[in-house]
Design a protein around this motif. Sequence first.
Motif, short mmCIF file in Angstrom:
data_model
loop_
_atom_site.label_atom_id
_atom_site.label_comp_id
_atom_site.label_asym_id
_atom_site.label_seq_id
_atom_site.Cartn_x
_atom_site.Cartn_y
_atom_site.Cartn_z
N ILE A 37 -28.63 -21.56 -27.53
CA ILE A 37 -28.23 -20.40 -27.42
C ILE A 37 -28.51 -19.34 -26.21
O ILE A 37 -27.78 -19.57 -25.38
CB ILE A 37 -27.56 -20.58 -28.87
N LEU A 38 -29.97 -19.19 -26.33
CA LEU A 38 -30.23 -17.68 -25.55
C LEU A 38 -30.03 -18.79 -23.98
O LEU A 38 -30.23 -18.56 -22.83
CB LEU A 38 -31.23 -17.41 -25.89
N ARG A 39 -30.00 -19.97 -23.75
CA ARG A 39 -30.69 -20.42 -22.79
C ARG A 39 -29.26 -20.46 -21.67
O ARG A 39 -28.90 -20.26 -20.55
CB ARG A 39 -30.75 -22.07 -22.51
N GLY A 40 -28.36 -21.45 -22.84
CA GLY A 40 -26.60 -21.10 -22.39
C GLY A 40 -25.92 -19.79 -22.38
O GLY A 40 -25.09 -18.92 -21.29
N ALA A 41 -26.76 -18.62 -22.54
CA ALA A 41 -26.40 -17.18 -22.69
C ALA A 41 -26.54 -16.38 -21.64
O ALA A 41 -26.28 -16.00 -20.54
CB ALA A 41 -26.78 -16.38 -23.95
N LEU A 42 -28.04 -16.87 -20.83
CA LEU A 42 -29.03 -17.08 -19.45
C LEU A 42 -28.18 -17.74 -18.07
O LEU A 42 -28.10 -17.42 -17.59
CB LEU A 42 -30.05 -16.46 -19.52
N MET A 43 -27.47 -19.06 -18.76
CA MET A 43 -26.96 -19.85 -17.49
C MET A 43 -25.71 -20.55 -17.78
O MET A 43 -25.66 -21.32 -18.29
CB MET A 43 -27.81 -20.76 -17.74
N PRO A 44 -24.70 -19.30 -18.30
CA PRO A 44 -24.12 -19.93 -18.89
C PRO A 44 -22.90 -20.90 -17.87
O PRO A 44 -23.40 -21.64 -16.91
CB PRO A 44 -22.98 -18.45 -18.60
N ALA A 45 -22.04 -21.75 -18.63
CA ALA A 45 -21.02 -23.04 -17.74
C ALA A 45 -20.00 -22.39 -18.35
O ALA A 45 -19.20 -22.72 -17.32
CB ALA A 45 -21.28 -23.94 -19.30
#
Length: 143
Positions: A37-45
């Motif tokens: 979740i944190l990774r996706g918030a920092l590098m959003p799709a």
Amino acid sequence: METQFTPILSLAGGALIGLSAVLFMAFHGRIMGVTGILRGALMPAGFEDWSTRVAIILGMVVGPAVYLLLFGAWPVVEVPASQGMLVVGGLLVGLGVSYGGGCTSGHGVCGIARLSPRSIVATLTFMATTFITVFVIRHVIGG
């Protein structure tokens, strides 16, 4: 340092974590691993994906403020380690997450619930390492 055992609070917290993981899977079709979740918030799709992830992170940050409103005091958190040790620990956890393909919440809560062999092995490894670390710090080193 003595650790307080709080079975009722621990059970309630675990039930809330499990419920949130089930609801996240039911409504979004994805595993609620905090690292992902944190990774996706920092590098959003995409925006919808990003907004969902940010909402979860904000919920984790706002939680103690809700506690303050309900009980009139901040939750007591004692960390018997220096800031340097916290940084080293954080880096080691990040490294472990990278090699382990996920964090404790992803493997321990969601992976075991799906009967994922990889998650079961990862969680057993987390737990064994924790037991050994606590034993060494408390009984060998004497911390």
